[in-house]
Design a protein around this motif. Structure first.
Motif, PDB file in Angstrom:
ATOM      1  N   THR A 286      -6.449   7.155  -3.700  1.00  0.00           N
ATOM      2  CA  THR A 286      -5.133   7.494  -3.141  1.00  0.00           C
ATOM      3  C   THR A 286      -4.671   6.397  -2.181  1.00  0.00           C
ATOM      4  N   MET A 287      -5.571   5.991  -1.296  1.00  0.00           N
ATOM      5  CA  MET A 287      -5.219   4.915  -0.361  1.00  0.00           C
ATOM      6  C   MET A 287      -5.089   3.588  -1.105  1.00  0.00           C
ATOM      7  N   GLY A 288      -5.842   3.446  -2.182  1.00  0.00           N
ATOM      8  CA  GLY A 288      -5.725   2.240  -3.001  1.00  0.00           C
ATOM      9  C   GLY A 288      -4.351   2.119  -3.640  1.00  0.00           C
ATOM     10  N   VAL A 289      -3.805   3.237  -4.154  1.00  0.00           N
ATOM     11  CA  VAL A 289      -2.467   3.222  -4.750  1.00  0.00           C
ATOM     12  C   VAL A 289      -1.431   2.833  -3.702  1.00  0.00           C
ATOM     13  N   ILE A 290      -1.531   3.456  -2.526  1.00  0.00           N
ATOM     14  CA  ILE A 290      -0.599   3.115  -1.452  1.00  0.00           C
ATOM     15  C   ILE A 290      -0.750   1.639  -1.090  1.00  0.00           C
ATOM     16  N   ALA A 291      -1.981   1.187  -0.955  1.00  0.00           N
ATOM     17  CA  ALA A 291      -2.230  -0.206  -0.564  1.00  0.00           C
ATOM     18  C   ALA A 291      -1.711  -1.182  -1.615  1.00  0.00           C
TER      19      ALA A 291
ATOM     20  N   ALA B 279       0.238 -16.261   0.067  1.00  0.00           N
ATOM     21  CA  ALA B 279       0.659 -14.869  -0.104  1.00  0.00           C
ATOM     22  C   ALA B 279      -0.350 -14.061  -0.918  1.00  0.00           C
ATOM     23  N   ILE B 280      -0.816 -14.623  -2.018  1.00  0.00           N
ATOM     24  CA  ILE B 280      -1.740 -13.885  -2.886  1.00  0.00           C
ATOM     25  C   ILE B 280      -3.087 -13.670  -2.203  1.00  0.00           C
ATOM     26  N   SER B 281      -3.624 -14.703  -1.570  1.00  0.00           N
ATOM     27  CA  SER B 281      -4.922 -14.524  -0.907  1.00  0.00           C
ATOM     28  C   SER B 281      -4.803 -13.579   0.284  1.00  0.00           C
ATOM     29  N   PHE B 282      -3.679 -13.602   0.985  1.00  0.00           N
ATOM     30  CA  PHE B 282      -3.461 -12.658   2.082  1.00  0.00           C
ATOM     31  C   PHE B 282      -3.554 -11.226   1.566  1.00  0.00           C
ATOM     32  N   GLU B 283      -2.866 -10.942   0.477  1.00  0.00           N
ATOM     33  CA  GLU B 283      -2.827  -9.579  -0.046  1.00  0.00           C
ATOM     34  C   GLU B 283      -4.176  -9.141  -0.628  1.00  0.00           C
ATOM     35  N   VAL B 284      -4.840 -10.001  -1.358  1.00  0.00           N
ATOM     36  CA  VAL B 284      -6.128  -9.636  -1.954  1.00  0.00           C
ATOM     37  C   VAL B 284      -7.154  -9.327  -0.869  1.00  0.00           C
ATOM     38  N   ILE B 285      -7.276 -10.206   0.109  1.00  0.00           N
ATOM     39  CA  ILE B 285      -8.237  -9.980   1.190  1.00  0.00           C
ATOM     40  C   ILE B 285      -7.848  -8.727   1.980  1.00  0.00           C
ATOM     41  N   GLY B 286      -6.561  -8.570   2.252  1.00  0.00           N
ATOM     42  CA  GLY B 286      -6.091  -7.385   2.969  1.00  0.00           C
ATOM     43  C   GLY B 286      -6.415  -6.094   2.236  1.00  0.00           C
TER      44      GLY B 286
ATOM     45  N   LEU C 191      -8.852  -5.563   0.079  1.00  0.00           N
ATOM     46  CA  LEU C 191     -10.303  -5.349   0.101  1.00  0.00           C
ATOM     47  C   LEU C 191     -10.780  -4.780   1.440  1.00  0.00           C
ATOM     48  N   ILE C 192     -10.072  -5.086   2.493  1.00  0.00           N
ATOM     49  CA  ILE C 192     -10.427  -4.552   3.810  1.00  0.00           C
ATOM     50  C   ILE C 192      -9.733  -3.207   4.054  1.00  0.00           C
ATOM     51  N   PHE C 193      -8.417  -3.153   3.767  1.00  0.00           N
ATOM     52  CA  PHE C 193      -7.615  -2.001   4.161  1.00  0.00           C
ATOM     53  C   PHE C 193      -7.933  -0.710   3.404  1.00  0.00           C
ATOM     54  N   ALA C 194      -7.987  -0.742   2.082  1.00  0.00           N
ATOM     55  CA  ALA C 194      -8.127   0.504   1.310  1.00  0.00           C
ATOM     56  C   ALA C 194      -9.373   1.308   1.713  1.00  0.00           C
TER      57      ALA C 194
END
Length: 148
Positions: free
Chosen positions: A36-41, A11-18, A20-23
């Motif tokens: 702004t997108m970082g806060v949402i992410a 779960a943690i590695s999924f979110e961290v990698i996500g 780093l890519i998504f924001a």
């Protein structure tokens, strides 16, 4: 079944990698500042991490009951990802609308785009995770327990 330690790593590695890519990608695509997108992410990530932990336990228990195994075929992986993202879509749309001061329709469109990204990401991530950290064969584990 996976251990609690393994589920937390997942779960943690999924979110961290996500994150780093998504924001950065969302900032570029939607035209909002990176922070702004970082806060949402990050808000979405925290919620998704908790949801991910419990969702995967429930999904695996359902698979054991219905199929007798937690082995996921490609169609089951697709179902797994779609159901997970559908639940998050319902949770995130009002948050996005409120935080960005946009209509629910605009938030829905943005949320669908986010869900699309994470749908593909979840499929690829979970497949890769299972290859790197395979689920122990339950029959082998049972034989080991019986031998001791």
């Amino acid at each position: 079944m996976r251990t609690t330690k393994d589920r937390l790593r997942h779960a943690i590695s999924f979110e961290v990698i996500g994150l780093l890519i998504f924001a950065p990608l969302a900032s570029l695509v939607f035209g909002y500042e990176l922070h702004t997108m970082g806060v949402i992410a990050i808000a979405a990530s925290i919620t998704a991490t908790v949801w991910n932990y419990f969702y995967n336990i429930l999904f695996d228990k359902a698979m054991l009951k219905l199929r007798g195994s937690v082995h996921k075929t490609v169609p089951i992986r697709v179902l797994h990802a779609v159901l997970f993202e559908g639940g998050l879509l319902v949770l995130f749309m009002p948050m996005i609308a409120w935080y960005l001061g946009i209509s629910l329709w605009q938030a829905f469109v943005m949320d669908i785009a986010m869900a699309g990204f994470y749908l593909v990401y979840a499929f690829v991530y979970n497949w890769a995770y299972d290859k790197v950290f395979p689920v122990p064969d339950s029959t082998s584990a049972a034989h080991v327990r019986e031998a001791h």
